[in-house]
Design a protein around this motif. Structure first.
Motif, PDB file in Angstrom:
ATOM      1  N   LEU A  71       0.818  -1.216   0.000  1.00  0.00           N
ATOM      2  CA  LEU A  71       0.000   0.000   0.000  1.00  0.00           C
ATOM      3  C   LEU A  71       0.850   1.263   0.000  1.00  0.00           C
ATOM      4  O   LEU A  71       0.413   2.319  -0.427  1.00  0.00           O
ATOM      5  CB  LEU A  71      -0.940   0.007   1.207  1.00  0.00           C
ATOM      6  CG  LEU A  71      -2.062  -1.009   1.190  1.00  0.00           C
ATOM      7  CD1 LEU A  71      -2.858  -0.943   2.480  1.00  0.00           C
ATOM      8  CD2 LEU A  71      -2.983  -0.791   0.008  1.00  0.00           C
ATOM      9  N   LYS A  72       2.078   1.141   0.490  1.00  0.00           N
ATOM     10  CA  LYS A  72       2.972   2.287   0.541  1.00  0.00           C
ATOM     11  C   LYS A  72       3.352   2.746  -0.872  1.00  0.00           C
ATOM     12  O   LYS A  72       3.660   3.907  -1.100  1.00  0.00           O
ATOM     13  CB  LYS A  72       4.237   1.904   1.311  1.00  0.00           C
ATOM     14  CG  LYS A  72       5.038   3.083   1.793  1.00  0.00           C
ATOM     15  CD  LYS A  72       6.323   2.658   2.442  1.00  0.00           C
ATOM     16  CE  LYS A  72       6.126   1.941   3.731  1.00  0.00           C
ATOM     17  NZ  LYS A  72       7.364   1.632   4.421  1.00  0.00           N
ATOM     18  N   PHE A  73       3.336   1.810  -1.835  1.00  0.00           N
ATOM     19  CA  PHE A  73       3.762   2.118  -3.191  1.00  0.00           C
ATOM     20  C   PHE A  73       2.582   2.187  -4.163  1.00  0.00           C
ATOM     21  O   PHE A  73       2.759   2.080  -5.360  1.00  0.00           O
ATOM     22  CB  PHE A  73       4.765   1.071  -3.666  1.00  0.00           C
ATOM     23  CG  PHE A  73       5.971   0.969  -2.771  1.00  0.00           C
ATOM     24  CD1 PHE A  73       6.867   2.016  -2.675  1.00  0.00           C
ATOM     25  CD2 PHE A  73       6.193  -0.152  -1.994  1.00  0.00           C
ATOM     26  CE1 PHE A  73       7.964   1.949  -1.850  1.00  0.00           C
ATOM     27  CE2 PHE A  73       7.291  -0.235  -1.163  1.00  0.00           C
ATOM     28  CZ  PHE A  73       8.181   0.817  -1.090  1.00  0.00           C
ATOM     29  N   ALA A  74       1.364   2.356  -3.643  1.00  0.00           N
ATOM     30  CA  ALA A  74       0.170   2.444  -4.491  1.00  0.00           C
ATOM     31  C   ALA A  74      -0.456   3.827  -4.334  1.00  0.00           C
ATOM     32  O   ALA A  74      -0.273   4.489  -3.318  1.00  0.00           O
ATOM     33  CB  ALA A  74      -0.831   1.373  -4.092  1.00  0.00           C
ATOM     34  N   ALA A  75      -1.192   4.259  -5.363  1.00  0.00           N
ATOM     35  CA  ALA A  75      -1.827   5.577  -5.305  1.00  0.00           C
ATOM     36  C   ALA A  75      -3.128   5.563  -6.098  1.00  0.00           C
ATOM     37  O   ALA A  75      -3.370   4.666  -6.905  1.00  0.00           O
ATOM     38  CB  ALA A  75      -0.893   6.642  -5.872  1.00  0.00           C
ATOM     39  N   VAL A  94       3.812   9.490 -17.161  1.00  0.00           N
ATOM     40  CA  VAL A  94       3.101  10.756 -17.416  1.00  0.00           C
ATOM     41  C   VAL A  94       2.532  11.303 -16.105  1.00  0.00           C
ATOM     42  O   VAL A  94       2.621  12.502 -15.829  1.00  0.00           O
ATOM     43  CB  VAL A  94       1.978  10.545 -18.457  1.00  0.00           C
ATOM     44  CG1 VAL A  94       1.111  11.782 -18.586  1.00  0.00           C
ATOM     45  CG2 VAL A  94       2.573  10.175 -19.802  1.00  0.00           C
ATOM     46  N   LEU A  95       1.956  10.406 -15.270  1.00  0.00           N
ATOM     47  CA  LEU A  95       1.395  10.831 -13.988  1.00  0.00           C
ATOM     48  C   LEU A  95       2.478  11.359 -13.051  1.00  0.00           C
ATOM     49  O   LEU A  95       2.275  12.330 -12.323  1.00  0.00           O
ATOM     50  CB  LEU A  95       0.644   9.676 -13.330  1.00  0.00           C
ATOM     51  CG  LEU A  95      -0.663   9.251 -14.009  1.00  0.00           C
ATOM     52  CD1 LEU A  95      -1.191   7.980 -13.378  1.00  0.00           C
ATOM     53  CD2 LEU A  95      -1.697  10.346 -13.920  1.00  0.00           C
ATOM     54  N   LYS A  96       3.654  10.708 -13.066  1.00  0.00           N
ATOM     55  CA  LYS A  96       4.763  11.172 -12.221  1.00  0.00           C
ATOM     56  C   LYS A  96       5.268  12.533 -12.694  1.00  0.00           C
ATOM     57  O   LYS A  96       5.542  13.416 -11.883  1.00  0.00           O
ATOM     58  CB  LYS A  96       5.901  10.145 -12.236  1.00  0.00           C
ATOM     59  CG  LYS A  96       5.615   8.910 -11.407  1.00  0.00           C
ATOM     60  CD  LYS A  96       6.772   7.949 -11.424  1.00  0.00           C
ATOM     61  CE  LYS A  96       6.450   6.715 -10.603  1.00  0.00           C
ATOM     62  NZ  LYS A  96       7.540   5.744 -10.571  1.00  0.00           N
ATOM     63  N   ALA A  97       5.378  12.688 -14.013  1.00  0.00           N
ATOM     64  CA  ALA A  97       5.856  13.959 -14.574  1.00  0.00           C
ATOM     65  C   ALA A  97       4.887  15.098 -14.267  1.00  0.00           C
ATOM     66  O   ALA A  97       5.299  16.232 -14.024  1.00  0.00           O
ATOM     67  CB  ALA A  97       6.051  13.823 -16.084  1.00  0.00           C
ATOM     68  N   ALA A  98       3.584  14.790 -14.266  1.00  0.00           N
ATOM     69  CA  ALA A  98       2.575  15.816 -13.979  1.00  0.00           C
ATOM     70  C   ALA A  98       2.466  16.109 -12.487  1.00  0.00           C
ATOM     71  O   ALA A  98       1.840  17.085 -12.091  1.00  0.00           O
ATOM     72  CB  ALA A  98       1.220  15.361 -14.514  1.00  0.00           C
ATOM     73  N   GLY A  99       3.061  15.250 -11.660  1.00  0.00           N
ATOM     74  CA  GLY A  99       3.061  15.484 -10.213  1.00  0.00           C
ATOM     75  C   GLY A  99       1.834  14.963  -9.491  1.00  0.00           C
ATOM     76  O   GLY A  99       1.583  15.339  -8.346  1.00  0.00           O
ATOM     77  N   PHE A 100       1.062  14.088 -10.142  1.00  0.00           N
ATOM     78  CA  PHE A 100      -0.128  13.539  -9.488  1.00  0.00           C
ATOM     79  C   PHE A 100       0.191  12.364  -8.577  1.00  0.00           C
ATOM     80  O   PHE A 100      -0.576  12.054  -7.680  1.00  0.00           O
ATOM     81  CB  PHE A 100      -1.174  13.121 -10.526  1.00  0.00           C
ATOM     82  CG  PHE A 100      -1.849  14.292 -11.164  1.00  0.00           C
ATOM     83  CD1 PHE A 100      -2.724  15.085 -10.434  1.00  0.00           C
ATOM     84  CD2 PHE A 100      -1.600  14.640 -12.478  1.00  0.00           C
ATOM     85  CE1 PHE A 100      -3.344  16.180 -11.008  1.00  0.00           C
ATOM     86  CE2 PHE A 100      -2.207  15.731 -13.059  1.00  0.00           C
ATOM     87  CZ  PHE A 100      -3.085  16.500 -12.325  1.00  0.00           C
ATOM     88  N   VAL A 101       1.323  11.682  -8.819  1.00  0.00           N
ATOM     89  CA  VAL A 101       1.762  10.596  -7.935  1.00  0.00           C
ATOM     90  C   VAL A 101       3.231  10.800  -7.609  1.00  0.00           C
ATOM     91  O   VAL A 101       3.962  11.463  -8.351  1.00  0.00           O
ATOM     92  CB  VAL A 101       1.546   9.196  -8.567  1.00  0.00           C
ATOM     93  CG1 VAL A 101       0.084   8.914  -8.777  1.00  0.00           C
ATOM     94  CG2 VAL A 101       2.314   9.035  -9.852  1.00  0.00           C
ATOM     95  N   GLY A 102       3.678  10.210  -6.505  1.00  0.00           N
ATOM     96  CA  GLY A 102       5.063  10.353  -6.071  1.00  0.00           C
ATOM     97  C   GLY A 102       6.020   9.505  -6.889  1.00  0.00           C
ATOM     98  O   GLY A 102       5.612   8.634  -7.654  1.00  0.00           O
ATOM     99  N   GLU A 103       7.306   9.732  -6.693  1.00  0.00           N
ATOM    100  CA  GLU A 103       8.340   9.036  -7.461  1.00  0.00           C
ATOM    101  C   GLU A 103       8.431   7.552  -7.110  1.00  0.00           C
ATOM    102  O   GLU A 103       8.821   6.738  -7.934  1.00  0.00           O
ATOM    103  CB  GLU A 103       9.701   9.698  -7.227  1.00  0.00           C
ATOM    104  CG  GLU A 103       9.845  11.041  -7.907  1.00  0.00           C
ATOM    105  CD  GLU A 103       9.724  10.971  -9.424  1.00  0.00           C
ATOM    106  OE1 GLU A 103      10.320  10.067 -10.035  1.00  0.00           O
ATOM    107  OE2 GLU A 103       8.999  11.813 -10.000  1.00  0.00           O
ATOM    108  N   LEU A 104       8.081   7.176  -5.867  1.00  0.00           N
ATOM    109  CA  LEU A 104       8.212   5.782  -5.434  1.00  0.00           C
ATOM    110  C   LEU A 104       7.010   4.912  -5.799  1.00  0.00           C
ATOM    111  O   LEU A 104       7.041   3.702  -5.613  1.00  0.00           O
ATOM    112  CB  LEU A 104       8.419   5.725  -3.910  1.00  0.00           C
ATOM    113  CG  LEU A 104       9.683   6.396  -3.383  1.00  0.00           C
ATOM    114  CD1 LEU A 104       9.691   6.384  -1.869  1.00  0.00           C
ATOM    115  CD2 LEU A 104      10.914   5.694  -3.920  1.00  0.00           C
TER     116      LEU A 104
END
Length: 143
Positions: A71-75, A94-104
């Motif tokens: 769960l720590k690595f899910a969003a 794309v989601l990481k680049a847009a900042g909607f989810v974290g890098e991990l």
């Protein structure tokens, strides 16, 4: 000021309590350790939670609960988040680049919250049944 003139502030230093130094000191004879027993003896102490051989409280109580490391690595991402992203093909990068989810983050799921009025194609991203229906209704697809 010179090094030989420096001294601590008044009241900062006080004499150490001297135990076992006679009846007049108030801490003579047993030196504040009470009478007999393991805790009165030198080196006689035990680990935290030890109850003299009785089953300790943390072992008497039942085990409960579990926190999944996965769960720590899910969003979660909402439909309104997808609406704000400019790209038509949306994947994890794309989601990481847009900042909607974290890098991990390793797993992402789209939930039905908000409105989606444009075509989007999801690649490698999960979606709830309601979110999938809303995406397909807008002309997109979940791959």
């Amino acid at each position: 000021m010179e090094l030989n003139n420096i001294k601590p502030a008044s009241g900062a230093k006080h004499a150490k309590r001297r135990v076992g130094r006679g009846i007049g000191s108030g801490l003579g004879k047993t030196a504040g350790r009470g009478h007999k027993g393991q805790k009165s003896r030198a080196g006689g102490f035990h680990k935290v939670g030890f109850e003299g051989g009785q089953m300790p409280l943390q072992r008497r109580l039942p085990k409960r609960g579990f926190k999944s490391v996965a769960l720590k690595f899910a969003a979660e991402v909402t439909l309104s988040d997808l609406q704000r992203i400019g790209a038509e093909e949306i994947d994890l990068l794309v989601l990481k680049a847009a900042g909607f989810v974290g890098e991990l983050i390793k797993n992402v799921k789209v939930i039905k919250s908000g409105e989606l009025s444009r075509k989007v194609v999801l690649k490698g991203i999960g979606a709830t049944a309601g979110a999938k229906a809303a995406i397909e209704a807008a002309g997109g697809q979940v791959a």
